[in-house]
Design a protein around this motif. Structure first.
Motif, PDB file in Angstrom:
ATOM      1  N   VAL A  36      12.922-142.918  26.598  1.00  0.00           N
ATOM      2  CA  VAL A  36      12.268-143.838  25.655  1.00  0.00           C
ATOM      3  C   VAL A  36      10.822-143.432  25.429  1.00  0.00           C
ATOM      4  N   TRP A  37      10.066-143.206  26.491  1.00  0.00           N
ATOM      5  CA  TRP A  37       8.649-142.886  26.264  1.00  0.00           C
ATOM      6  C   TRP A  37       8.481-141.575  25.534  1.00  0.00           C
ATOM      7  N   GLN A  38       9.341-140.598  25.809  1.00  0.00           N
ATOM      8  CA  GLN A  38       9.241-139.320  25.101  1.00  0.00           C
ATOM      9  C   GLN A  38       9.587-139.469  23.626  1.00  0.00           C
ATOM     10  N   ALA A  39      10.657-140.202  23.337  1.00  0.00           N
ATOM     11  CA  ALA A  39      11.065-140.384  21.944  1.00  0.00           C
ATOM     12  C   ALA A  39      10.054-141.233  21.169  1.00  0.00           C
ATOM     13  N   ALA A  40       9.459-142.214  21.840  1.00  0.00           N
ATOM     14  CA  ALA A  40       8.495-143.097  21.185  1.00  0.00           C
ATOM     15  C   ALA A  40       7.096-142.486  21.137  1.00  0.00           C
ATOM     16  N   ARG A  41       6.921-141.362  21.818  1.00  0.00           N
ATOM     17  CA  ARG A  41       5.624-140.673  21.881  1.00  0.00           C
ATOM     18  C   ARG A  41       4.533-141.582  22.432  1.00  0.00           C
ATOM     19  N   ILE A  42       4.882-142.238  23.515  1.00  0.00           N
ATOM     20  CA  ILE A  42       3.916-143.070  24.223  1.00  0.00           C
ATOM     21  C   ILE A  42       3.907-142.641  25.685  1.00  0.00           C
ATOM     22  N   ASP A  43       2.962-143.138  26.420  1.00  0.00           N
ATOM     23  CA  ASP A  43       2.812-142.792  27.825  1.00  0.00           C
ATOM     24  C   ASP A  43       3.910-143.432  28.671  1.00  0.00           C
ATOM     25  N   ARG A  44       4.325-142.734  29.694  1.00  0.00           N
ATOM     26  CA  ARG A  44       5.353-143.250  30.612  1.00  0.00           C
ATOM     27  C   ARG A  44       4.933-144.610  31.171  1.00  0.00           C
ATOM     28  N   ARG A  45       3.676-144.699  31.567  1.00  0.00           N
ATOM     29  CA  ARG A  45       3.158-145.937  32.156  1.00  0.00           C
ATOM     30  C   ARG A  45       3.248-147.103  31.158  1.00  0.00           C
ATOM     31  N   THR A  46       3.130-146.811  29.890  1.00  0.00           N
ATOM     32  CA  THR A  46       3.210-147.854  28.863  1.00  0.00           C
ATOM     33  C   THR A  46       4.594-148.491  28.856  1.00  0.00           C
ATOM     34  N   VAL A  47       5.635-147.679  28.930  1.00  0.00           N
ATOM     35  CA  VAL A  47       7.000-148.221  28.966  1.00  0.00           C
ATOM     36  C   VAL A  47       7.184-149.052  30.230  1.00  0.00           C
ATOM     37  N   GLN A  48       6.679-148.566  31.343  1.00  0.00           N
ATOM     38  CA  GLN A  48       6.776-149.330  32.591  1.00  0.00           C
ATOM     39  C   GLN A  48       6.057-150.668  32.466  1.00  0.00           C
ATOM     40  N   ASN A  49       4.886-150.660  31.851  1.00  0.00           N
ATOM     41  CA  ASN A  49       4.123-151.899  31.671  1.00  0.00           C
ATOM     42  C   ASN A  49       4.837-152.873  30.746  1.00  0.00           C
TER      43      ASN A  49
END
Length: 77
Positions: A36-49
């Motif tokens: 998800v974070w790679q496809a959304a081009r966001i930081d890994r920590r953001t998805v966790q948050n």
């Protein structure tokens, strides 16, 4: 018109509910947080948050909804 309740009373619960819906949909689709974070081009920590119900931006939720192919409103219901 309703008065807004005190933030400490309702905001954390709603953020957690959004995070739970994101996590549930991701798992339903068999996706990892990494995917998800790679496809959304966001930081890994953001998805966790987001999944933990911490502060999140609308733009982040829009990206995640796009990747999960769900209407953003589904995350807010």
């Amino acid at each position: 018109m309703r008065d807004l309740p005190h933030e400490e009373d309702w905001t954390p619960d709603r953020l957690r509910a959004i995070g739970e819906r994101v996590r549930a949909e991701r798992r339903r689709q068999g996706l990892t947080q990494d995917q998800v974070w790679q496809a959304a081009r966001i930081d890994r920590r953001t998805v966790q948050n987001v999944e933990a119900g911490r502060e999140m931006k609308v733009s982040t939720l829009l990206r995640i909804a796009w990747v999960l192919e769900v209407p953003p409103s589904d995350l807010f219901r």
